[in-house]
Design an enzyme around this catalytic site. Structure first.
Site, PDB file in Angstrom:
ATOM      1  N   ASP A 228      -7.888  31.320 -17.050  1.00 56.24           N
ATOM      2  CA  ASP A 228      -7.935  31.830 -15.799  1.00 56.24           C
ATOM      3  C   ASP A 228      -7.744  30.990 -14.733  1.00 56.24           C
ATOM      4  O   ASP A 228      -7.096  31.111 -13.656  1.00 56.24           O
ATOM      5  CB  ASP A 228      -9.496  32.658 -15.677  1.00 56.24           C
ATOM      6  CG  ASP A 228     -10.616  31.761 -15.937  1.00 56.24           C
ATOM      7  OD1 ASP A 228     -10.443  30.505 -16.707  1.00 56.24           O
ATOM      8  OD2 ASP A 228     -11.701  31.866 -15.867  1.00 56.24           O
ATOM      9  N   ASP A 256       4.681  35.700 -15.886  1.00 55.48           N
ATOM     10  CA  ASP A 256       5.053  36.529 -14.878  1.00 55.48           C
ATOM     11  C   ASP A 256       4.847  35.899 -13.517  1.00 55.48           C
ATOM     12  O   ASP A 256       5.310  36.165 -12.537  1.00 55.48           O
ATOM     13  CB  ASP A 256       4.510  38.157 -15.051  1.00 55.48           C
ATOM     14  CG  ASP A 256       5.457  39.073 -15.583  1.00 55.48           C
ATOM     15  OD1 ASP A 256       6.281  38.585 -16.387  1.00 55.48           O
ATOM     16  OD2 ASP A 256       5.181  40.260 -15.359  1.00 55.48           O
TER      17      ASP A 256
HETATM   18 MG    MG Z   1       5.703  40.262 -19.919  1.00 57.54          MG
END
Ligand code: MG
Ligand code: IPM
Length: 359
Positions: A228, A256
């Site tokens: 995180d 991403d």
């Molecule tokens: Mg992906």
């Protein structure tokens, strides 16, 4: 088979797949014709289109050919058309079966900010200019493949769903080794991201990485980071990172986020590698983008750069890879921009720009 009966080894198996996949891989074909016309290239349906034609997103024949090729280049898979298909026949299941079948356990996902595109990022120019960060995502284990997995009905109504996160010492060690070796050729720093504060698999991950580092890679700087916090640091100060190794699910998410730093998902290639000498699987990290498929709007650069990685990592054509990378940078410097980069070029026109820069 050639006429004299000898088997011709396929250099590159193209799997255009679904959505924008066929459009972007068509541009790769044009690059191959101009740059490396001697490559032996085969093509097969894969994903949803394969399911439509044969009832399976990845046929045995296609998997066998993939394993017998030197490299595999995939476009994209999936789309709303196949949303109702049983999960084990979904286009995405074909992709997971291809990754598992080829045993490509280490997925290299670079987040590279091309100078001419620094203003396309959602972060300030000074945070991303010169960014060169590599995520090494474990690709054939973890919660994507762990058993048991099921959804069951509960007696009192409602359901219960189970997925299993599972890692062995050997699985963690082999992907961490790839990360350490890569770092040695770069800025010599590895971050290992997990959730050892809540997950047993995270604890084992940290132990195995620490141990391997002490035994074989003490010269490389190693930092453990909770996943995180890694997400937060990626958007706060991405240039602190050189190589980050992490599990399958965290790697899916963090890559991403890292990709968006570079301005467009349409720019980023990836390489999935297995044991030395085994074929690599190359894919642009953008998905099938059904909203723009078939309209000639997709950016083909991620696919073209995935081919560039294949030339480098599986096909032993470093000089051609260097030429192609330089051509992509030159096309961008000359102002070539598809819509995702704020420009107006079509997929084919972006391909033209790269071919012109190659010439
Ligand atoms: Mg992906
Ligand atoms: C990716 C994709 C895939 C994944 C999907 C399409 C199965 O998101 O390559 O990152 O989750 O691995």
């Amino acid at each position: 088979m050639t006429s004299d009966g000898a088997m011709t080894m396929t250099d590159l198996l193209l799997l255009p797949g679904d959505g924008i996949g066929p459009e972007v891989t068509a541009e790769v074909r044009r690059v191959i014709a101009a740059l490396t016309p001697d490559l032996v290239v085969e093509e097969r349906p894969f994903g949803g289109i394969s399911y439509d034609q044969s009832g399976s997103p990845l046929t045995d024949e296609t998997l066998a050919l993939a394993k017998a090729s030197k490299a595999v280049l995939m476009g994209a898979v999936g789309g709303p058309k196949w949303a109702g298909v049983p999960r084990d026949k979904r286009p995405e299941a074909g992709l997971l079966a291809l990754r598992a079948g080829m045993e490509v356990f280490a997925n290299l996902r670079p987040a590279l900010c091309f100078g001419p595109l620094a203003d396309a990022s959602s972060l300030k120019r000074e945070l991303v200019e010169g960014l060169d960060f590599m995520i090494v995502r474990e690709l054939t284990g973890g919660i994507y493949f762990g058993e048991p997995r099921f959804i069951e009905d509960l007696p009192g109504g409602g359901k219960r769903a189970v997925d299993t996160q599972v890692y062995t010492t050997a699985e963690i060690e082999r992907v961490a080794r790839v990360a350490f070796e890569l770092a040695r050729g770069r800025r010599n720093k590895v971050h290992s991201a997990e959730k050892s504060n809540v997950m047993d698999s995270g604890l084992l991950w940290r132990e195995v990485v620490t141990d391997l580092h002490r035994r074989e890679f003490a010269d490389v700087e190693l930092e453990h980071i909770l996943a995180d916090n890694a997400a937060m640091q990626i958007v706060k100060n991405p240039k602190q990172f050189d190589v980050m190794v992490t599990d399958n699910l965290f790697g899916d998410i963090l890559s991403d986020a890292a990709a968006q730093l570079t301005g467009s998902l349409g720019m980023l290639p990836s390489a999935a590698l297995g044991a030395p000498g085994k074929p690599g699987l190359y894919e642009p990290i953008h998905g099938s983008a059904p909203d723009i498929a078939g309209q000639g709007l997709a950016n083909p650069l991620a696919a073209i750069l995935s081919f560039e990685m294949a030339l480098r990592w599986s096909l032993d054509r470093t000089a051609a890879a260097d030429r192609l990378q330089a051509a992509v940078i030159k096309a961008l410097e000359d102002g070539a921009r598809t819509r995702d980069l704020g420009g107006r070029l079509s997929t084919v026109q972006m391909g033209d720009a790269v071919l012109a820069a190659l010439a």
